[in-house]
Design an enzyme around this catalytic site. Sequence first.
Site, PDB file in Angstrom:
ATOM      1  N   GLY A  60     -39.510  36.820  71.558  1.00 32.04           N
ATOM      2  CA  GLY A  60     -38.959  37.317  70.305  1.00 32.04           C
ATOM      3  C   GLY A  60     -39.167  36.442  69.094  1.00 32.04           C
ATOM      4  O   GLY A  60     -38.613  36.714  68.034  1.00 32.04           O
ATOM      5  N   TRP A  62     -41.731  36.010  67.054  1.00 30.79           N
ATOM      6  CA  TRP A  62     -42.327  36.696  65.898  1.00 30.79           C
ATOM      7  C   TRP A  62     -41.399  37.780  65.364  1.00 30.79           C
ATOM      8  O   TRP A  62     -41.295  37.972  64.153  1.00 30.79           O
ATOM      9  CB  TRP A  62     -43.685  37.288  66.288  1.00 30.79           C
ATOM     10  N   ASP A  80     -42.913  44.911  74.756  1.00 28.95           N
ATOM     11  CA  ASP A  80     -43.487  43.942  75.692  1.00 28.95           C
ATOM     12  C   ASP A  80     -43.277  44.480  77.102  1.00 28.95           C
ATOM     13  O   ASP A  80     -42.317  45.219  77.346  1.00 28.95           O
ATOM     14  CB  ASP A  80     -42.826  42.566  75.549  1.00 28.95           C
ATOM     15  N   ASP A  96     -45.460  48.967  79.030  1.00 26.10           N
ATOM     16  CA  ASP A  96     -46.866  48.852  78.638  1.00 26.10           C
ATOM     17  C   ASP A  96     -47.171  49.933  77.603  1.00 26.10           C
ATOM     18  O   ASP A  96     -47.149  51.128  77.919  1.00 26.10           O
ATOM     19  CB  ASP A  96     -47.728  49.030  79.887  1.00 26.10           C
ATOM     20  N   ASP A 121     -49.079  38.760  69.319  1.00 23.06           N
ATOM     21  CA  ASP A 121     -49.281  37.403  69.828  1.00 23.06           C
ATOM     22  C   ASP A 121     -49.540  37.463  71.336  1.00 23.06           C
ATOM     23  O   ASP A 121     -49.251  36.523  72.062  1.00 23.06           O
ATOM     24  CB  ASP A 121     -48.051  36.538  69.515  1.00 23.06           C
ATOM     25  N   LYS A 161     -53.479  37.461  67.677  1.00 21.66           N
ATOM     26  CA  LYS A 161     -54.034  36.289  68.343  1.00 21.66           C
ATOM     27  C   LYS A 161     -55.309  36.661  69.088  1.00 21.66           C
ATOM     28  O   LYS A 161     -55.386  37.709  69.724  1.00 21.66           O
ATOM     29  CB  LYS A 161     -53.032  35.715  69.342  1.00 21.66           C
TER      30      LYS A 161
END
Length: 206
Positions: A60, A62, A80, A96, A121, A161
């Site tokens: 958490g 971000w 997530d 997912d 990320d 990322k």
Amino acid sequence: MSRSKSSGRWLQEHFNDQYVKDSQKDGYRSRASYKLIELNDKDKLIKSGQTVVDLGAAPGGWSQVAAQIVGDGGRVVASDILPMDSLAGVDFVQGDFTEEAVLEQLLELLGEAKADLVISDMAPNMSGIADVDQPKSMYLVELALDMAKTTLKIGGSFACKVFQGEGFDELVLACRECFQKVLVRKPSASRPRSREVYIVAKGYKG
């Protein structure tokens, strides 16, 4: 280097890491918060009142930063496969997002609104074998970019990322096809020996 030596080095770096110490002091859930803070300082990605989608959000770090900046007039929709403790101002969907049921939940939370920003990320579980890890990481980035195309409003932004290596140049080109401006950033909080960088793409063309 043996796995035990490598793990020991990581633990030593972790506990001596100034960003880890700062995150504990500042109340952030992870050192990754400072990566987004720096990206936002440089590229003005997040503004008050915006709608932000955070992919690979757990634990958490971000989402915390995004929720603080968008404020009460904005919203953060996070996802997530791992569980995440609740955060004020953050709607979280565990699962997912490539699965239809999870995607539908995310889109339902967004409602009629399109996102101003999609952030990711995400990283795969690393084996330490580049030929195995790089394709996995690029796959996650491609999924995040697809999600950005699905949810972003025209003019929106994307920050993700990515690990430099095979497929990186092609990814940058793919981003340039659908965004007006694409930058590659290496935040100070990224460990120097890591191949990790962040793509910042602004001005979604639709």
